[in-house]
Design an enzyme around this catalytic site. Structure first.
Site, PDB file in Angstrom:
ATOM      1  N   ASN A   9       0.871  -1.174   0.000  1.00  0.00           N
ATOM      2  CA  ASN A   9       0.000   0.000   0.000  1.00  0.00           C
ATOM      3  C   ASN A   9       0.906   1.222   0.000  1.00  0.00           C
ATOM      4  OD1 ASN A   9      -1.796   2.057   0.502  1.00  0.00           O
ATOM      5  ND2 ASN A   9      -2.386   1.352   2.549  1.00  0.00           N
ATOM      6  N   LYS A  11       0.035   4.232  -0.210  1.00  0.00           N
ATOM      7  CA  LYS A  11      -0.628   5.395   0.411  1.00  0.00           C
ATOM      8  C   LYS A  11      -0.418   6.639  -0.478  1.00  0.00           C
ATOM      9  CE  LYS A  11      -0.107   3.078   4.813  1.00  0.00           C
ATOM     10  NZ  LYS A  11       0.016   3.155   6.260  1.00  0.00           N
ATOM     11  N   HIS A  90      -9.403   1.058   5.174  1.00  0.00           N
ATOM     12  CA  HIS A  90      -8.133   1.264   5.873  1.00  0.00           C
ATOM     13  C   HIS A  90      -8.367   2.226   7.041  1.00  0.00           C
ATOM     14  CE1 HIS A  90      -4.010   2.368   6.737  1.00  0.00           C
ATOM     15  NE2 HIS A  90      -3.624   1.318   6.027  1.00  0.00           N
ATOM     16  N   GLU A  92      -6.729   4.613   8.075  1.00  0.00           N
ATOM     17  CA  GLU A  92      -6.474   6.021   7.735  1.00  0.00           C
ATOM     18  C   GLU A  92      -7.683   6.640   7.050  1.00  0.00           C
ATOM     19  OE1 GLU A  92      -2.755   5.341   5.711  1.00  0.00           O
ATOM     20  OE2 GLU A  92      -1.829   4.824   7.627  1.00  0.00           O
ATOM     21  N   GLU A 160      -4.870  -4.999  10.568  1.00  0.00           N
ATOM     22  CA  GLU A 160      -3.857  -3.966  10.772  1.00  0.00           C
ATOM     23  C   GLU A 160      -4.120  -3.233  12.080  1.00  0.00           C
ATOM     24  OE1 GLU A 160      -2.034  -2.776   6.696  1.00  0.00           O
ATOM     25  OE2 GLU A 160      -3.730  -1.475   7.107  1.00  0.00           O
ATOM     26  N   GLY A 166       3.081   2.163  10.809  1.00  0.00           N
ATOM     27  CA  GLY A 166       4.067   3.233  10.680  1.00  0.00           C
ATOM     28  C   GLY A 166       4.800   3.568  11.970  1.00  0.00           C
ATOM     29  N   SER A 206       3.957  -2.197  10.211  1.00  0.00           N
ATOM     30  CA  SER A 206       5.406  -2.254  10.450  1.00  0.00           C
ATOM     31  C   SER A 206       6.050  -3.576  10.031  1.00  0.00           C
ATOM     32  CB  SER A 206       5.716  -1.939  11.919  1.00  0.00           C
ATOM     33  OG  SER A 206       5.354  -0.604  12.225  1.00  0.00           O
TER      34      SER A 206
HETATM   35  P1  13P Z   1       3.370   0.317   7.527  1.00  0.00           P
HETATM   36  O1  13P Z   1       3.856  -0.976   6.911  1.00  0.00           O
HETATM   37  O2  13P Z   1       4.076   1.533   7.004  1.00  0.00           O
HETATM   38  O3  13P Z   1       3.328   0.225   9.019  1.00  0.00           O
HETATM   39  O4  13P Z   1       1.839   0.504   7.054  1.00  0.00           O
HETATM   40  C1  13P Z   1       0.957  -0.554   7.141  1.00  0.00           C
HETATM   41  C2  13P Z   1      -0.288  -0.198   6.429  1.00  0.00           C
HETATM   42  O5  13P Z   1      -1.035   0.663   6.863  1.00  0.00           O
HETATM   43  C3  13P Z   1      -0.579  -0.883   5.162  1.00  0.00           C
HETATM   44  O6  13P Z   1      -1.869  -0.649   4.732  1.00  0.00           O
END
Ligand code: 13P
Length: 248
Positions: A9, A11, A90, A92, A160, A166, A206
């Site tokens: 992803n 983002k 997601h 976010e 997740e 992150g 992560s």
């Molecule tokens: P990270 O791997 O940067 O922690 O992000 C995970 C994520 O949100 C994938 O959708």
């Protein structure tokens, strides 16, 4: 058996130059694990023409097929641009855009209508985990976000934990296993054993080359949804390799 899936992803990262990373990722993609990259919407069409052996997905779609929704993208548009998958729900998007389970469910229906596979995200906050509400939260998200009609061909679930995204913090393998086993049981209970067993469940939060192998050894972990470490082939290829190795 479920095939493994290494999903990236990107983002809100990447301009056209970032597509140069796809070549090395495609080379790593010939093994047991399927590889999916979800770039920003601006790059979906070009990525789909460049990425031989790598599947391409969107990061969100609108619940409706078309209409007056400035700035939004319909599932059919992603499909037309060459996407096979779309990430939905997601954390976010749930946080930044106030998306509810009901919204995610409607988007999932739209994705299926367009012939896309939904990569449906769930996950608890740190406060919810500390209050020992993790499984209740995940159960509610699954019940609310997944429409009837799920199959192993149209749905991938991604677990997740919000506090792991992150942050460099990763749950223990026991914590990951407990949630993935729970998700599997809920899918089997709602959709029947055959369908429930065929839906892939990814871990996200992560994931890095250094921790991928131990995460992929956990039961009911069928791959990963990777953020930061999917941007560069030097990070993502070792993760794909670890997933291939776990399938042997
Ligand atoms: P990270 O791997 O940067 O922690 O992000 C995970 C994520 O949100 C994938 O959708």
């Amino acid at each position: 058996m479920r095939s493994k899936l290494a999903a990236g992803n990107w983002k809100m990262n990447g301009t056209r130059a970032a597509l140069d990373e796809l070549g090395a990722m495609a080379e790593a993609a010939g093994g047991a694990a399927e590889v999916l990259i979800c770039p920003p919407a601006t790059l979906v069409a070009e990525a789909a023409t460049k990425a031989d052996g790598v599947m391409i997905g969107g990061q969100d779609c609108h619940a409706e097929a078309k209409g007056a929704h400035t700035g939004d993208i319909a599932a059919d548009m992603l499909k037309d641009a060459g996407a096979s998958h779309v990430i939905l729900g997601h954390s976010e998007r749930r946080e930044d855009h106030g998306e509810s389970d009901e919204d995610v469910r409607a988007k999932c229906r739209a994705a299926w209508d367009a012939g896309l596979v939904a990569v449906l995200c769930c996950g608890e906050s740190l406060a919810q985990r500390e209050a020992q509400n993790t499984l209740d939260i995940i159960g509610g998200q699954l019940a609310g976000s997944i429409p009837d009609g799920a199959t192993g061909h149209n749905l991938v679930v991604a677990y997740e934990p919000i506090w792991a995204i992150g942050t460099g913090k990763v749950p223990t393998t026991d914590q990951i296993g407990d949630v993935h086993d729970f998700i599997r049981a809920r899918l089997e209970r709602r959709f029947g054993e055959g369908v429930g067993r065929s839906v892939r469940i990814l871990y996200g939060g992560s994931v890095k080359p250094s921790n991928a192998a131990e995460i992929f050894a956990v039961s009911n972990v069928d791959g990963a949804l990777v953020g930061g470490a999917s941007l560069k082939a030097t990070d993502f290829v070792p993760i794909i390799d670890a997933l291939n190795a776990s399938a042997e």
